[in-house]
Design an enzyme around this catalytic site. Sequence first.
Site, PDB file in Angstrom:
ATOM      1  N   LYS A   1       2.921   6.262   5.340  1.00 20.04           N
ATOM      2  CA  LYS A   1       2.160   5.183   4.700  1.00 20.04           C
ATOM      3  C   LYS A   1       2.718   3.811   5.037  1.00 20.04           C
ATOM      4  CE  LYS A   1      -1.349   3.926   2.654  1.00 20.04           C
ATOM      5  NZ  LYS A   1      -1.353   2.946   3.737  1.00 20.04           N
TER       6      LYS A   1
ATOM      7  N   LYS B   1       0.130   3.801  -2.641  1.00 17.94           N
ATOM      8  CA  LYS B   1      -0.881   4.858  -2.523  1.00 17.94           C
ATOM      9  C   LYS B   1      -0.250   6.244  -2.429  1.00 17.94           C
ATOM     10  CE  LYS B   1      -4.618   2.109  -0.435  1.00 17.94           C
ATOM     11  NZ  LYS B   1      -4.047   0.765  -0.265  1.00 17.94           N
TER      12      LYS B   1
ATOM     13  N   SER C   1      -6.178   3.422   4.569  1.00 16.71           N
ATOM     14  CA  SER C   1      -5.616   2.653   3.456  1.00 16.71           C
ATOM     15  C   SER C   1      -6.698   1.864   2.726  1.00 16.71           C
ATOM     16  CB  SER C   1      -4.513   1.700   3.949  1.00 16.71           C
ATOM     17  OG  SER C   1      -3.700   1.274   2.879  1.00 16.71           O
TER      18      SER C   1
ATOM     19  N   SER D   1       0.797  -1.232   0.000  1.00 17.21           N
ATOM     20  CA  SER D   1       0.000   0.000   0.000  1.00 17.21           C
ATOM     21  C   SER D   1       0.824   1.274   0.000  1.00 17.21           C
ATOM     22  CB  SER D   1      -0.953   0.012   1.201  1.00 17.21           C
ATOM     23  OG  SER D   1      -2.090  -0.777   0.933  1.00 17.21           O
TER      24      SER D   1
END
Length: 457
Positions: free
Chosen positions: A260, A74, A135, A71
């Site tokens: 993140k 992202k 997320s 992720s």
Amino acid sequence: MEGLLVRNRMFKKGAAFMLSLLLIAGLWQPLPSVQAEESLKVNAAAAMLIDANTGQILYEKNADEMLGIASMAKMMTEYLLLEAIKEKKISWDQEYTVSEYVYKISQDRSLSNVPLRLGEKYNVRELYEAMTIYSANAATIALAETMAGSEAKFVELMNKKAKELGLKKYKFVNSSGLSNSDLKGMHPKPSTPKDENVLSARATAKLAFDLIRDYPEVLETASITKKKFREGTDDETNMENWNWMLPSLVYGYEGMTGLKTGTTDFAGYCFTGTAERGGKKLIAVVMDATNESGKGDYKSRFTETKKLLDYGFNQFDQKEVIKKGAKVKGFETAAVSKGKEKQAAIQAGEPLVIYVKKGENTNYKMKLNLKGSEIDENKKLIAPIKKDKVVGFLTVTPQKGDELKYITAEEQGQAKVPMVAAESVEKANWFVLSMRAVGGFFSGLWTAAIDTVTGWF
């Protein structure tokens, strides 16, 4: 009884004497040395620690191997979204209607998701918050469709932007960072179900660097610990931030601001963490983090990130090598061609601040490179020159120790100080230039004559 008391007193005195000797001996031991990079053991397949202001590298491990990022992909979606908002291509209030693809992904609660209803409208801001705080994968795909019409088209934008930003080793195959195999046969084409998002640690750090440099507001959302999605509706969902190093969460770290997390079977446990303390801003990247036993888990990515951030905050000082406006010794002036004055006073147009290991007293070598388009064949500045005009750059390198390293060649320019004219230098008129030319001509004749006569003897 009395003899026992005497023996006890003698024992206590002897023990105290021995303890004193041990204490004195301990005081003579050298203080622990500053932890060197070589002794910093980070349990991760790759890791990176950089200064968030300049991109100066403080630590790197296996920084150029392409690995799964999960992720953390992202971050590129966030960059493109915030760029589109800035350029007014879309707005925060703009609504998106849920597609069948997004609906099916959103209903899989084994993935990080908020439920999205087929055909219902959601605005860009609530989808962005779901992506950045929780997320949420389907919300991310929804944003990709909003910006590009389809996720496949958006992936093209991701790879194009990666190239523009100067990332060297990257491959984006979807917007969310999920494994393509988790996208229920609806993954963006032409990628295959086996394809994964992969970046190097260096590219990941560079992406984070660019994101918070160009759009620092992302941290305002990334630092929210919890929020309700669609509060007061049947779809109300508690969104708790996966960054458990935010100060109020389970592995709270002082100064943590973002950014993140990422976890898949392919990528392992990953994290790009940003933190700020005492004027220092750092970015730490760990990829496929493990514990001491070599097993990955949620805690290990935060434990290894803490090692990196502690190393940066505790073992480095920020040093202002050159102050703004300083006359740098050995580079106080630059030669001028065709000017009323033959020399121009120059000074530092910006400060140079770098990270140095605590306890190190490093001297620096400096080299002045004048701007090539505004100098003559003799490497002199060409008049006229206006005050505060950049006339060249001073490159700074340590005389001993490691060369200053930056995240990319672009950021390497941070080790160069722009040198500006401290005062204006006007162009000399034709008469002055003519007299100088005549003087130069006769000076040349005189020098030649002396050389000739000297040769006779």
